[in-house]
Design an enzyme around this catalytic site. Structure first.
Site, PDB file in Angstrom:
ATOM      1  N   GLN A 258      -4.451  -0.703  -5.131  1.00 17.49           N
ATOM      2  CA  GLN A 258      -5.250  -2.070  -5.876  1.00 17.49           C
ATOM      3  C   GLN A 258      -5.894  -1.218  -7.148  1.00 17.49           C
ATOM      4  O   GLN A 258      -5.741  -1.962  -8.331  1.00 17.49           O
ATOM      5  CB  GLN A 258      -6.267  -2.452  -5.032  1.00 17.49           C
ATOM      6  CG  GLN A 258      -6.956  -3.637  -5.636  1.00 17.49           C
ATOM      7  CD  GLN A 258      -7.852  -4.367  -4.676  1.00 17.49           C
ATOM      8  OE1 GLN A 258      -7.624  -4.396  -3.574  1.00 17.49           O
ATOM      9  NE2 GLN A 258      -9.023  -5.079  -5.072  1.00 17.49           N
TER      10      GLN A 258
ATOM     11  N   CYS B 229       0.763  -1.205   0.019  1.00 16.20           N
ATOM     12  CA  CYS B 229       0.020   0.115   0.065  1.00 16.20           C
ATOM     13  C   CYS B 229       0.857   1.243   0.058  1.00 16.20           C
ATOM     14  O   CYS B 229       1.668   1.316   0.942  1.00 16.20           O
ATOM     15  CB  CYS B 229      -0.894   0.096   1.114  1.00 16.20           C
ATOM     16  SG  CYS B 229      -1.502   1.310   1.711  1.00 16.20           S
ATOM     17  N   GLU B 230       0.537   2.220  -0.797  1.00 15.86           N
ATOM     18  CA  GLU B 230       1.634   3.480  -1.173  1.00 15.86           C
ATOM     19  C   GLU B 230       1.008   4.230   0.077  1.00 15.86           C
ATOM     20  O   GLU B 230       2.262   5.451   0.404  1.00 15.86           O
ATOM     21  CB  GLU B 230       1.524   3.816  -2.500  1.00 15.86           C
ATOM     22  CG  GLU B 230       0.167   4.698  -2.678  1.00 15.86           C
ATOM     23  CD  GLU B 230      -0.001   5.224  -4.117  1.00 15.86           C
ATOM     24  OE1 GLU B 230      -0.486   6.252  -4.278  1.00 15.86           O
ATOM     25  OE2 GLU B 230       0.776   4.590  -5.095  1.00 15.86           O
ATOM     26  N   HIS B 231       0.127   4.151   0.911  1.00 12.16           N
ATOM     27  CA  HIS B 231      -0.293   5.137   1.702  1.00 12.16           C
ATOM     28  C   HIS B 231       0.390   4.692   3.346  1.00 12.16           C
ATOM     29  O   HIS B 231       0.575   5.536   3.871  1.00 12.16           O
ATOM     30  CB  HIS B 231      -1.788   5.155   2.191  1.00 12.16           C
ATOM     31  CG  HIS B 231      -2.449   5.709   0.811  1.00 12.16           C
ATOM     32  ND1 HIS B 231      -3.590   5.267   0.482  1.00 12.16           N
ATOM     33  CD2 HIS B 231      -2.181   6.593  -0.147  1.00 12.16           C
ATOM     34  CE1 HIS B 231      -4.114   5.880  -0.744  1.00 12.16           C
ATOM     35  NE2 HIS B 231      -3.141   6.764  -1.098  1.00 12.16           N
ATOM     36  N   HIS B 232       0.588   3.378   3.390  1.00 14.81           N
ATOM     37  CA  HIS B 232       1.185   3.044   4.570  1.00 14.81           C
ATOM     38  C   HIS B 232       2.201   2.151   4.693  1.00 14.81           C
ATOM     39  O   HIS B 232       2.772   1.734   5.598  1.00 14.81           O
ATOM     40  CB  HIS B 232      -0.063   2.177   5.314  1.00 14.81           C
ATOM     41  CG  HIS B 232      -1.010   3.071   5.519  1.00 14.81           C
ATOM     42  ND1 HIS B 232      -2.468   2.758   4.734  1.00 14.81           N
ATOM     43  CD2 HIS B 232      -1.606   3.950   6.410  1.00 14.81           C
ATOM     44  CE1 HIS B 232      -3.256   3.604   5.196  1.00 14.81           C
ATOM     45  NE2 HIS B 232      -2.839   4.383   6.165  1.00 14.81           N
TER      46      HIS B 232
ATOM     47  N   HIS C 200      -6.286  -5.932   2.652  1.00 10.86           N
ATOM     48  CA  HIS C 200      -5.298  -4.838   2.725  1.00 10.86           C
ATOM     49  C   HIS C 200      -4.972  -4.791   4.209  1.00 10.86           C
ATOM     50  O   HIS C 200      -5.591  -4.702   5.258  1.00 10.86           O
ATOM     51  CB  HIS C 200      -5.941  -3.475   2.535  1.00 10.86           C
ATOM     52  CG  HIS C 200      -6.198  -3.355   0.914  1.00 10.86           C
ATOM     53  ND1 HIS C 200      -5.371  -2.475   0.236  1.00 10.86           N
ATOM     54  CD2 HIS C 200      -6.915  -3.915   0.112  1.00 10.86           C
ATOM     55  CE1 HIS C 200      -5.747  -2.768  -1.274  1.00 10.86           C
ATOM     56  NE2 HIS C 200      -6.680  -3.491  -1.057  1.00 10.86           N
TER      57      HIS C 200
ATOM     58  N   CYS D 227      -3.572  -2.617   5.653  1.00  7.57           N
ATOM     59  CA  CYS D 227      -3.661  -1.347   6.344  1.00  7.57           C
ATOM     60  C   CYS D 227      -5.122  -1.314   7.142  1.00  7.57           C
ATOM     61  O   CYS D 227      -5.580  -0.442   7.872  1.00  7.57           O
ATOM     62  CB  CYS D 227      -3.509  -0.290   5.590  1.00  7.57           C
ATOM     63  SG  CYS D 227      -4.508  -0.388   3.898  1.00  7.57           S
TER      64      CYS D 227
END
Length: 189
Positions: free
Chosen positions: A120, A78-81, A148, A150
């Site tokens: 995704q 995940c590019e956010h976390h 996910h 996250c």
């Protein structure tokens, strides 16, 4: 990834360990920065690859019906976390003029696209768009189901929840019968 980049990752991991109150010189953590750098090199190896490359070599076969490879396992971050998400991809297309790709190439396109900090939704559309551009099929339909971390290990903490994304290109954008055919095939063992 060159040695300088690996050293940057090692330094950053050491700083993270210190910031959370750990002792990076503790026996169990001594090689952690090196292991994380090696792992990042592997899990992000798709950053410098283009999934289109897998569709440069094609075959000509008298086939004009659905080709579906389902349950392609993948792992991504995940590019956010920067925590993993994982699941399966289902990739279908209808060849135009008998132009087909090797079946493994569909899986390789998914894997390469997943091996980068990612969303995704982007994996789904990147694979579909690469196939449309390189194979010029009548249609492409990509479905991805993933869990996910996250959402599992932090935040809402809902393990087992799955996210499904789809992308329809070509005939699949407007032909409900063709889309239903793919969904029906996914239900078979």
């Amino acid at each position: 990834m060159n040695e300088q980049d690996l050293n940057k990752i090692k330094q950053a991991v050491t700083m993270i360990l210190e910031a959370i109150g750990e002792d990076p010189s503790r026996e169990g953590l001594l090689d952690t920065p090196k292991r994380v750098a090696k792992m990042y090199h592997e899990v992000f190896e798709g950053l410098n690859k283009d999934p289109k490359e897998y569709f440069e070599v094609v075959f000509h076969e008298n086939h004009d019906e659905v080709v579906l490879v389902k349950d392609i396992p993948f792992y991504s971050m995940c590019e956010h976390h920067l925590v993993p998400f994982f699941g399966v991809a289902h990739v279908a297309y209808i060849p135009r003029d008998g132009v087909v790709a090797g079946l493994s190439k569909l899986a390789r396109a998914v894997e390469t696209t997943a091996k980068r900090p990612q969303l995704q939704e982007r994996i789904t559309s990147t694979v579909a768009d690469a196939m449309m551009e390189m194979l010029n099929p009548i249609g492409v339909y990509v479905i991805i189901e993933a869990e996910h971390m996250c959402m599992t290990m932090r935040g809402i903490k809902k393990p087992g929840s799955k996210t499904i994304t789809t992308v329809a290109r070509g005939i699949y954008e407007h032909d409900d019968v063709k889309r239903a055919e793919i969904l029906s095939l996914l239900k078979t063992n």
